[in-house]
Design a protein around this motif. Structure first.
Motif, mmCIF file in Angstrom:
data_model
loop_
_atom_site.group_PDB
_atom_site.id
_atom_site.type_symbol
_atom_site.label_atom_id
_atom_site.label_comp_id
_atom_site.label_asym_id
_atom_site.label_seq_id
_atom_site.Cartn_x
_atom_site.Cartn_y
_atom_site.Cartn_z
ATOM 1 N N ARG A 74 0.838 -1.199 0.000
ATOM 2 C CA ARG A 74 0.000 0.000 0.000
ATOM 3 C C ARG A 74 0.881 1.260 0.000
ATOM 4 O O ARG A 74 0.590 2.227 -0.689
ATOM 5 C CB ARG A 74 -0.907 -0.021 1.230
ATOM 6 C CG ARG A 74 -1.846 1.174 1.346
ATOM 7 C CD ARG A 74 -2.857 0.969 2.435
ATOM 8 N NE ARG A 74 -3.682 -0.206 2.183
ATOM 9 C CZ ARG A 74 -4.692 -0.241 1.321
ATOM 10 N NH1 ARG A 74 -4.989 0.849 0.612
ATOM 11 N NH2 ARG A 74 -5.397 -1.322 1.157
ATOM 12 N N GLU A 115 0.605 4.550 -2.428
ATOM 13 C CA GLU A 115 0.339 5.822 -1.746
ATOM 14 C C GLU A 115 1.432 6.848 -2.032
ATOM 15 O O GLU A 115 1.196 8.045 -1.934
ATOM 16 C CB GLU A 115 0.179 5.603 -0.234
ATOM 17 C CG GLU A 115 -1.192 5.026 0.109
ATOM 18 C CD GLU A 115 -1.368 4.698 1.586
ATOM 19 O OE1 GLU A 115 -0.387 4.836 2.346
ATOM 20 O OE2 GLU A 115 -2.479 4.306 1.960
ATOM 21 N N LEU A 168 2.433 7.681 -4.759
ATOM 22 C CA LEU A 168 2.047 8.417 -5.971
ATOM 23 C C LEU A 168 1.043 9.534 -5.677
ATOM 24 O O LEU A 168 0.753 10.353 -6.538
ATOM 25 C CB LEU A 168 1.450 7.455 -7.007
ATOM 26 C CG LEU A 168 2.349 6.295 -7.465
ATOM 27 C CD1 LEU A 168 1.576 5.368 -8.385
ATOM 28 C CD2 LEU A 168 3.584 6.817 -8.160
ATOM 29 N N GLU A 169 0.480 9.539 -4.455
ATOM 30 C CA GLU A 169 -0.545 10.534 -4.115
ATOM 31 C C GLU A 169 0.041 11.935 -3.919
ATOM 32 O O GLU A 169 -0.675 12.923 -4.014
ATOM 33 C CB GLU A 169 -1.255 10.124 -2.819
ATOM 34 C CG GLU A 169 -2.067 8.849 -2.954
ATOM 35 C CD GLU A 169 -2.582 8.349 -1.606
ATOM 36 O OE1 GLU A 169 -3.249 7.311 -1.604
ATOM 37 O OE2 GLU A 169 -2.306 8.998 -0.581
ATOM 38 N N VAL A 170 1.312 12.002 -3.614
ATOM 39 C CA VAL A 170 1.955 13.288 -3.315
ATOM 40 C C VAL A 170 1.841 14.246 -4.501
ATOM 41 O O VAL A 170 2.136 13.897 -5.646
ATOM 42 C CB VAL A 170 3.452 13.067 -2.961
ATOM 43 C CG1 VAL A 170 4.103 14.382 -2.556
ATOM 44 C CG2 VAL A 170 3.577 12.046 -1.844
ATOM 45 N N ASP A 171 1.415 15.463 -4.207
ATOM 46 C CA ASP A 171 1.338 16.548 -5.208
ATOM 47 C C ASP A 171 0.484 16.211 -6.438
ATOM 48 O O ASP A 171 0.754 16.667 -7.534
ATOM 49 C CB ASP A 171 2.758 16.944 -5.696
ATOM 50 C CG ASP A 171 3.613 17.472 -4.559
ATOM 51 O OD1 ASP A 171 3.012 18.025 -3.617
ATOM 52 O OD2 ASP A 171 4.843 17.318 -4.604
ATOM 53 N N PHE A 172 -0.529 15.376 -6.241
ATOM 54 C CA PHE A 172 -1.405 15.104 -7.394
ATOM 55 C C PHE A 172 -2.823 15.492 -7.013
ATOM 56 O O PHE A 172 -3.364 15.039 -6.011
ATOM 57 C CB PHE A 172 -1.357 13.634 -7.804
ATOM 58 C CG PHE A 172 -2.210 13.337 -9.024
ATOM 59 C CD1 PHE A 172 -1.734 13.613 -10.289
ATOM 60 C CD2 PHE A 172 -3.493 12.824 -8.884
ATOM 61 C CE1 PHE A 172 -2.517 13.363 -11.404
ATOM 62 C CE2 PHE A 172 -4.276 12.580 -10.005
ATOM 63 C CZ PHE A 172 -3.776 12.852 -11.265
ATOM 64 N N ASN A 173 -3.417 16.362 -7.825
ATOM 65 C CA ASN A 173 -4.776 16.822 -7.551
ATOM 66 C C ASN A 173 -5.563 16.797 -8.859
ATOM 67 O O ASN A 173 -5.261 17.522 -9.790
ATOM 68 C CB ASN A 173 -4.710 18.250 -6.971
ATOM 69 C CG ASN A 173 -6.084 18.739 -6.539
ATOM 70 O OD1 ASN A 173 -7.099 18.126 -6.863
ATOM 71 N ND2 ASN A 173 -6.097 19.845 -5.819
#
Length: 255
Positions: A234, A238, A240-245
C-alpha cells in the motif's frame, strides 16, 4: 555424442531415483539447475547441441521449506529457558539474521563498535557482507566486550566456558534442550533466520532490503516472506498521491 544421448526421459528417471533416496525437492532442483547451466553453455556458446534437454523437465514442487517463526510468547519462553551464553547467541541471531557458522566464527577484528557493524568475510554465497547492528545486537556486543579478556587461543566473540570456539554440536544440543524446556515444537536453530526475515517483513521492510540484510543471493529466496507484508505494498501506491490533484487537471480544449 554422449551429450546427445541425454534425454528429458533420462533426466526424469534420475529425478525418480533421487526421490527414492529421500532427497529434498530443493536439492533435486539445485542439481537440475546446475545441469541446465552446463547444457546452456553447450547450446549457446559451444554449439554442440541444438536444445537443452533439462528445459523440458519440470522442477520439483518445493514444499520442504517450511517457514517457522516464533510468536512473542514463544520467544520469551525460549530466552527464559536458555542459559545466559545461549541467550546472547539467540538474541544476536534474532537481530542480525546470521547463519550459525557465521555467528560462531565471528571475531573481534570484524566488529566495528564505532560504525555499529560487523563484517562477515566467509558467507554461504562466498561474497563478504557488512551487517549493521541494531541497539539490541549492540548491547550483546558491548556486554561481550566488557567480559572479554585478551585470549591467546583465539579472538572469537562468542566462546565456550573454556574460552574456545563454541562447538556447533554442543550449541545444537543446548538449543534443542532449551526449545524442549520452553515447550516449543518443531523449531531448529536455522529457524531464527526465518524469525529475523519474517519480523522485518511484518514491519513493512522492503523485500530487497530483507534480501540484502539476510545475504540472499537470489531474491526468490526472500519472496517467500512477502506474504507477511501486504500493507507495505500500500505504501508503494500511496507514494504516488503526493502533489497530485485531479481538480487541477483540465481537459484539452478547456479554458
Amino acid at each position: 555424442s554422449n551429450l546427445l544421448s541425454i534425454s528429458p526421459k533420462m533426466l526424469t528417471r534420475y529425478k525418480v531415483l533421487r526421490r527414492a533416496e529421500s532427497s529434498a525437492p530443493g536439492s533435486i532442483n539445485t542439481e537440475l539447475a546446475m545441469l541446465s547451466k552446463a547444457f546452456s553453455l553447450a547450446v549457446m556458446e559451444w554449439e554442440w547441441l541444438k536444445h537443452n534437454p533439462v528445459s523440458r523437465v519440470p522442477r520439483e514442487k518445493e514444499d520442504n521449506e517450511i517457514d517457522r517463526w516464533l510468536t512473542k510468547d514463544e520467544e520469551k519462553r525460549l530466552l527464559e529457558s536458555s542459559p545466559e551464553w545461549l541467550r546472547e547467541i539467540i538474541v544476536f541471531a534474532l537481530n542480525t539474521g546470521l547463519r550459525q557458522g557465521e555467528l560462531l566464527s565471528l571475531e573481534w577484528n570484524r566488529v566495528n563498535l564505532f560504525r555499529k557493524t560487523i563484517l562477515i568475510q566467509k558467507t554461504k554465497n562466498s561474497k563478504p557482507k557488512t551487517v549493521p547492528l541494531n541497539q539490541i545486537a549492540m548491547d550483546v556486543i558491548l556486554r561481550k566486550s566488557e567480559e572479554k579478556v585478551r585470549r591467546i587461543k583465539n579472538d572469537f566473540v562468542f566462546v565456550s566456558s573454556h574460552g574456545t570456539k563454541i562447538d556447533r554440536h554442543n550449541l545444537r544440543r543446548a538449543f534443542n534442550s532449551a526449545v524442549s524446556k520452553a515447550e516449543i515444537e518443531d523449531f531448529k536453530f536455522h529457524d531464527l533466520r526465518h524469525c529475523f526475515c519474517t519480523k522485518l517483513a511484518q514491519r513493512g521492510v522492503d523485500i530487497y532490503k530483507i534480501a540484502k540484510l539476510a545475504g540472499h543471493k537470489d531474491i526468490r529466496m526472500t519472496q517467500r516472506y512477502s506474504h507477511h507484508c501486504p500493507e507495505s505494498l500500500r505504501d508503494g501506491v500511496e507514494a504516488l498521491e503526493v502533489d497530485f490533484n485531479l481538480t487541477s487537471v483540465k481537459e484539452k480544449g478547456q479554458f
